[in-house]
Motif scaffolding. Sequence first.
Motif, PDB file in Angstrom:
ATOM      1  N   MET A  19       0.831  -1.209   0.000  1.00 26.93           N
ATOM      2  CA  MET A  19       0.000   0.000   0.000  1.00 26.93           C
ATOM      3  C   MET A  19       0.859   1.250   0.000  1.00 26.93           C
ATOM      4  SD  MET A  19      -3.206   0.800  -0.083  1.00 26.93           S
ATOM      5  CE  MET A  19      -4.282   2.178   0.193  1.00 26.93           C
ATOM      6  N   GLY A  20       1.972   1.219   0.781  1.00 24.18           N
ATOM      7  CA  GLY A  20       2.856   2.357   0.842  1.00 24.18           C
ATOM      8  C   GLY A  20       3.522   2.642  -0.484  1.00 24.18           C
ATOM      9  N   GLU A  21       3.957   1.582  -1.186  1.00 22.19           N
ATOM     10  CA  GLU A  21       4.588   1.748  -2.494  1.00 22.19           C
ATOM     11  C   GLU A  21       3.609   2.306  -3.513  1.00 22.19           C
ATOM     12  OE1 GLU A  21       7.714   1.393  -3.637  1.00 22.19           O
ATOM     13  OE2 GLU A  21       8.273   1.214  -1.530  1.00 22.19           O
ATOM     14  N   GLU A  22       2.357   1.831  -3.438  1.00 20.38           N
ATOM     15  CA  GLU A  22       1.336   2.323  -4.368  1.00 20.38           C
ATOM     16  C   GLU A  22       1.066   3.804  -4.133  1.00 20.38           C
ATOM     17  OE1 GLU A  22      -3.313   1.483  -5.701  1.00 20.38           O
ATOM     18  OE2 GLU A  22      -2.407   0.345  -4.061  1.00 20.38           O
ATOM     19  N   SER A  23       0.974   4.193  -2.870  1.00 20.25           N
ATOM     20  CA  SER A  23       0.736   5.597  -2.532  1.00 20.25           C
ATOM     21  C   SER A  23       1.882   6.475  -3.017  1.00 20.25           C
ATOM     22  CB  SER A  23       0.572   5.742  -1.018  1.00 20.25           C
ATOM     23  OG  SER A  23       0.400   7.081  -0.659  1.00 20.25           O
ATOM     24  N   LYS A  24       3.113   5.985  -2.857  1.00 20.42           N
ATOM     25  CA  LYS A  24       4.290   6.731  -3.323  1.00 20.42           C
ATOM     26  C   LYS A  24       4.258   6.886  -4.833  1.00 20.42           C
ATOM     27  CE  LYS A  24       9.342   6.577  -3.470  1.00 20.42           C
ATOM     28  NZ  LYS A  24      10.550   5.772  -3.204  1.00 20.42           N
ATOM     29  N   SER A  25       3.883   5.805  -5.529  1.00 18.15           N
ATOM     30  CA  SER A  25       3.821   5.839  -6.988  1.00 18.15           C
ATOM     31  C   SER A  25       2.777   6.836  -7.470  1.00 18.15           C
ATOM     32  CB  SER A  25       3.499   4.441  -7.521  1.00 18.15           C
ATOM     33  OG  SER A  25       3.371   4.457  -8.925  1.00 18.15           O
ATOM     34  N   ILE A  26       1.615   6.873  -6.800  1.00 13.16           N
ATOM     35  CA  ILE A  26       0.555   7.812  -7.159  1.00 13.16           C
ATOM     36  C   ILE A  26       1.036   9.252  -6.954  1.00 13.16           C
ATOM     37  CG2 ILE A  26      -1.736   8.668  -6.512  1.00 13.16           C
ATOM     38  CD1 ILE A  26      -2.453   5.732  -5.839  1.00 13.16           C
ATOM     39  N   GLY A  27       1.692   9.494  -5.824  1.00 11.45           N
ATOM     40  CA  GLY A  27       2.212  10.828  -5.539  1.00 11.45           C
ATOM     41  C   GLY A  27       3.234  11.274  -6.557  1.00 11.45           C
ATOM     42  N   GLU A  28       4.127  10.378  -6.938  1.00 13.92           N
ATOM     43  CA  GLU A  28       5.160  10.703  -7.930  1.00 13.92           C
ATOM     44  C   GLU A  28       4.540  11.007  -9.291  1.00 13.92           C
ATOM     45  OE1 GLU A  28       7.688   7.312  -7.777  1.00 13.92           O
ATOM     46  OE2 GLU A  28       8.844   8.052  -6.047  1.00 13.92           O
ATOM     47  N   GLN A  29       3.475  10.258  -9.644  1.00 16.60           N
ATOM     48  CA  GLN A  29       2.801  10.509 -10.913  1.00 16.60           C
ATOM     49  C   GLN A  29       2.164  11.898 -10.923  1.00 16.60           C
ATOM     50  OE1 GLN A  29       2.917   8.933 -13.633  1.00 16.60           O
ATOM     51  NE2 GLN A  29       1.218   9.684 -14.867  1.00 16.60           N
ATOM     52  N   GLY A  30       1.541  12.272  -9.816  1.00 12.59           N
ATOM     53  CA  GLY A  30       0.939  13.603  -9.713  1.00 12.59           C
ATOM     54  C   GLY A  30       1.980  14.700  -9.850  1.00 12.59           C
ATOM     55  N   GLU A  31       3.119  14.528  -9.206  1.00 11.30           N
ATOM     56  CA  GLU A  31       4.176  15.535  -9.292  1.00 11.30           C
ATOM     57  C   GLU A  31       4.760  15.619 -10.702  1.00 11.30           C
ATOM     58  OE1 GLU A  31       7.069  15.108  -6.211  1.00 11.30           O
ATOM     59  OE2 GLU A  31       5.586  15.199  -4.603  1.00 11.30           O
ATOM     60  N   LEU A  32       4.849  14.482 -11.398  1.00 15.30           N
ATOM     61  CA  LEU A  32       5.340  14.483 -12.773  1.00 15.30           C
ATOM     62  C   LEU A  32       4.383  15.257 -13.684  1.00 15.30           C
ATOM     63  CD1 LEU A  32       7.287  13.510 -14.988  1.00 15.30           C
ATOM     64  CD2 LEU A  32       5.918  11.411 -15.141  1.00 15.30           C
ATOM     65  N   ILE A  33       3.077  15.022 -13.508  1.00 16.72           N
ATOM     66  CA  ILE A  33       2.070  15.733 -14.312  1.00 16.72           C
ATOM     67  C   ILE A  33       2.172  17.233 -14.076  1.00 16.72           C
ATOM     68  CG2 ILE A  33      -0.419  16.150 -14.554  1.00 16.72           C
ATOM     69  CD1 ILE A  33      -0.811  13.130 -14.037  1.00 16.72           C
TER      70      ILE A  33
END
Length: 316
Positions: free
Chosen positions: A1-15
Amino acid sequence: MGEESKSIGEQGELIVNNFLELIGWNTPQSNISINCVYSIAHKSKTAKKERSTHGIDFFYANKSNLKINTLDNIVISVKFSASEYPKYPSTKFKEYISDLSQTLECFIRSDLRIESIMGFNEQRNIKKADDLGVLFWINNCNKSLQNITKEVATIETPKDLKFSRIYLVDNSRMVFIHKTITKMRSEYSNYLINFHYNQSDANFSDPEIIKYGTVMPVEYLTADILPFRLINDKDTIFGISTNDDFSEENLNSLLAYASDISLDFTNQLIILFPDYNKLSHNLICEKIIGKFNRRTHKTIVKILSFQSDFWSLGDE
């Protein structure tokens, strides 16, 4: 769950990082930590310890072209999720605004702010700094164009929050700006796309203020009309994109706005609507543009939709 949350956050910052580049906010500072000055007051309700720091997703500073001798220090928060907006967004909105407001409160007393002001004062005549927040509340649902800005407009924020201004950018706002610039670049690929900087009492007396440039003013993030100058070696075109639907009244208003600004540097105008359709709207356009040209110098007016669908292929 933590890795998924990190991945989502990184995607938002990339956008958001790519979006900032699109609007000319190049090379912002990212993932910054500043000290919390009000460690008890800013402590999270669920946290056991006092707060020691605030995280800033992006920081961008630029001399304003809409305000005289003013530096805009812009603290950016990115809230990105994989799911749609909540049906009742007020709770999340208050949470996000509170977090960004507290960050701004401590930013005002931070070394980052001092460095920003000193860096610009060495180059340009800065007499005032505006410390502003931008909240990107976006998600990964490309059909989620729920207008969060309108839904939260009447929500009262907690009275203890202290901030000058916070601009809210949601999915629908991102789509409007992204599609507008993409359309302009596609339609006028041999032109340099510049934002036009409106002149007003707030900026006309600053000798360093320029009339157009590649950097979008922060105020335009939430504006429903975006003005442009499209420039190449041969000519200049004045462009307007509106987030309001096509109507006779709206077209009249935009032509009046354009004539006040552009007649001294161009006789070419492009107007973008979200829903323009040549088959449905052409007769209205011919009537209104004809009246406009009888009142003013003859202007070449082109009207398009900024939406990318196959119907727009018939608007040429």
